[in-house]
Design a protein around this motif. Structure first.
Motif, PDB file in Angstrom:
ATOM      1  N   ASN A 234       0.845  -1.184   0.000  1.00 29.77           N
ATOM      2  CA  ASN A 234       0.000   0.000   0.000  1.00 29.77           C
ATOM      3  C   ASN A 234       0.885   1.240   0.000  1.00 29.77           C
ATOM      4  O   ASN A 234       1.756   1.385   0.863  1.00 29.77           O
ATOM      5  CB  ASN A 234      -0.911  -0.019   1.232  1.00 29.77           C
ATOM      6  N   VAL A 235       0.680   2.141  -0.961  1.00 29.64           N
ATOM      7  CA  VAL A 235       1.550   3.306  -1.068  1.00 29.64           C
ATOM      8  C   VAL A 235       1.430   4.234   0.128  1.00 29.64           C
ATOM      9  O   VAL A 235       2.373   4.966   0.448  1.00 29.64           O
ATOM     10  CB  VAL A 235       1.321   4.091  -2.387  1.00 29.64           C
ATOM     11  N   LEU A 236       0.303   4.204   0.827  1.00 30.24           N
ATOM     12  CA  LEU A 236       0.122   5.067   1.993  1.00 30.24           C
ATOM     13  C   LEU A 236       0.979   4.629   3.180  1.00 30.24           C
ATOM     14  O   LEU A 236       1.135   5.383   4.133  1.00 30.24           O
ATOM     15  CB  LEU A 236      -1.356   5.106   2.405  1.00 30.24           C
ATOM     16  N   GLU A 237       1.543   3.432   3.119  1.00 30.80           N
ATOM     17  CA  GLU A 237       2.389   2.939   4.204  1.00 30.80           C
ATOM     18  C   GLU A 237       3.803   3.512   4.157  1.00 30.80           C
ATOM     19  O   GLU A 237       4.602   3.236   5.036  1.00 30.80           O
ATOM     20  CB  GLU A 237       2.453   1.410   4.164  1.00 30.80           C
ATOM     21  N   HIS A 238       4.107   4.287   3.130  1.00 31.04           N
ATOM     22  CA  HIS A 238       5.448   4.826   2.947  1.00 31.04           C
ATOM     23  C   HIS A 238       5.398   6.348   2.948  1.00 31.04           C
ATOM     24  O   HIS A 238       4.495   6.950   2.369  1.00 31.04           O
ATOM     25  CB  HIS A 238       6.048   4.333   1.631  1.00 31.04           C
ATOM     26  N   GLU A 239       6.389   6.949   3.589  1.00 32.78           N
ATOM     27  CA  GLU A 239       6.480   8.406   3.608  1.00 32.78           C
ATOM     28  C   GLU A 239       7.021   8.915   2.284  1.00 32.78           C
ATOM     29  O   GLU A 239       7.561   8.155   1.490  1.00 32.78           O
ATOM     30  CB  GLU A 239       7.392   8.850   4.755  1.00 32.78           C
TER      31      GLU A 239
ATOM     32  N   SER B 184      19.725  14.968  -2.696  1.00 32.87           N
ATOM     33  CA  SER B 184      19.557  15.616  -1.388  1.00 32.87           C
ATOM     34  C   SER B 184      19.852  14.599  -0.286  1.00 32.87           C
ATOM     35  O   SER B 184      20.088  13.416  -0.561  1.00 32.87           O
ATOM     36  CB  SER B 184      18.135  16.151  -1.232  1.00 32.87           C
ATOM     37  N   ARG B 185      19.808  15.049   0.950  1.00 33.27           N
ATOM     38  CA  ARG B 185      20.003  14.159   2.094  1.00 33.27           C
ATOM     39  C   ARG B 185      18.711  13.422   2.453  1.00 33.27           C
ATOM     40  O   ARG B 185      18.720  12.536   3.303  1.00 33.27           O
ATOM     41  CB  ARG B 185      20.501  14.961   3.296  1.00 33.27           C
ATOM     42  N   GLN B 186      17.601  13.752   1.822  1.00 29.67           N
ATOM     43  CA  GLN B 186      16.299  13.153   2.116  1.00 29.67           C
ATOM     44  C   GLN B 186      16.104  11.872   1.307  1.00 29.67           C
ATOM     45  O   GLN B 186      16.263  11.883   0.094  1.00 29.67           O
ATOM     46  CB  GLN B 186      15.183  14.138   1.758  1.00 29.67           C
ATOM     47  N   THR B 187      15.806  10.779   1.994  1.00 33.92           N
ATOM     48  CA  THR B 187      15.517   9.527   1.290  1.00 33.92           C
ATOM     49  C   THR B 187      14.012   9.369   1.137  1.00 33.92           C
ATOM     50  O   THR B 187      13.222   9.983   1.858  1.00 33.92           O
ATOM     51  CB  THR B 187      16.091   8.302   2.028  1.00 33.92           C
ATOM     52  N   GLY B 188      13.630   8.529   0.212  1.00 34.07           N
ATOM     53  CA  GLY B 188      12.215   8.274  -0.047  1.00 34.07           C
ATOM     54  C   GLY B 188      11.637   7.224   0.878  1.00 34.07           C
ATOM     55  O   GLY B 188      12.313   6.698   1.760  1.00 34.07           O
TER      56      GLY B 188
ATOM     57  N   SER C 119      17.720   2.824   6.905  1.00 32.92           N
ATOM     58  CA  SER C 119      16.499   2.667   7.690  1.00 32.92           C
ATOM     59  C   SER C 119      15.643   3.915   7.648  1.00 32.92           C
ATOM     60  O   SER C 119      14.439   3.841   7.653  1.00 32.92           O
ATOM     61  CB  SER C 119      16.836   2.288   9.135  1.00 32.92           C
ATOM     62  N   SER C 120      16.262   5.067   7.617  1.00 28.55           N
ATOM     63  CA  SER C 120      15.489   6.300   7.483  1.00 28.55           C
ATOM     64  C   SER C 120      16.427   7.425   7.100  1.00 28.55           C
ATOM     65  O   SER C 120      17.594   7.434   7.454  1.00 28.55           O
ATOM     66  CB  SER C 120      14.760   6.648   8.787  1.00 28.55           C
ATOM     67  N   GLY C 121      15.873   8.366   6.367  1.00 22.73           N
ATOM     68  CA  GLY C 121      16.655   9.523   5.961  1.00 22.73           C
ATOM     69  C   GLY C 121      16.291  10.685   6.842  1.00 22.73           C
ATOM     70  O   GLY C 121      15.762  10.526   7.940  1.00 22.73           O
ATOM     71  N   GLU C 122      16.597  11.879   6.377  1.00 18.56           N
ATOM     72  CA  GLU C 122      16.161  13.073   7.103  1.00 18.56           C
ATOM     73  C   GLU C 122      14.648  13.022   7.178  1.00 18.56           C
ATOM     74  O   GLU C 122      13.988  12.512   6.293  1.00 18.56           O
ATOM     75  CB  GLU C 122      16.560  14.324   6.331  1.00 18.56           C
TER      76      GLU C 122
END
Length: 177
Positions: free
Chosen positions: A43-48, A118-122, A168-171
């Motif tokens: 489900n795409v809503l499960e991802h930021e 950028s420093r932001q991951t998907g 595991s997580s970006g900014e």
């Protein structure tokens, strides 16, 4: 014989009309809980982070992507031969937050400004192509998170097709507005 020739001519003239038919560009579709990522089947809503939808000729529903990067990949793969009629991406300049990119704030990918490097991951933990509807919002994001601004056609193939390590997580945080 004359009748057969007339039928053949009529068939050719009618057939030619269909060849010239232009597929109308569909409008974006609001993202719902039923939207499932084309590659991950989650489900795409499960991802930021920003999402994308690709509309194909002959299909009523779009293909959904949990990351915009995945939609860019789809357009670069030679085995994906279906006719693309539209690509829409979340306008992160109008997003409520990184966690809530919005379900109806779509911008045509060809009109968007994308931040890469950028420093932001998907949402899937890899580098993202972050879309904005206006350049000034993309510039503000770059000043806070790094990266550079490109248009859809300028996104380098190696940026989206090269292997990457997942994190595991970006900014995190609210995208610059």
């Amino acid at each position: 014989m004359i009748r057969a020739a007339m039928i053949a001519m009529l068939s050719l003239s009618v057939g030619g009309c269909f060849e010239d038919a232009v597929v109308e560009k569909p409008d974006p579709v609001a993202m719902t809980a039923e939207a499932v990522g084309h590659y991950c089947q989650m489900n795409v809503l499960e991802h930021e982070g920003p999402k994308a939808q690709i509309h194909l000729a002959g299909l009523l529903a779009p293909l959904w992507f949990s990351q915009v990067r995945d939609a860019v990949v789809y357009t670069r793969l030679p085995e994906e031969t279906a006719e693309i009629t539209a690509i829409y991406v979340n306008d992160m300049g109008r997003a409520e937050s990184w966690a809530e990119p919005g379900d109806a704030n779509w911008v045509d990918a060809d009109e968007a400004y994308f931040v890469i490097d950028s420093r932001q991951t998907g949402g899937m933990g890899v580098p993202e192509t972050i879309p904005f509807g206006v350049r000034s919002a993309a510039e503000t994001f770059v000043s806070q998170h790094g990266g550079k601004i490109v248009r859809f056609a300028e996104i380098p193939e190696d940026y989206v097709l090269s292997p990457v390590d997942t994190v595991s997580s970006g900014e995190s945080g609210v995208p610059a507005q």
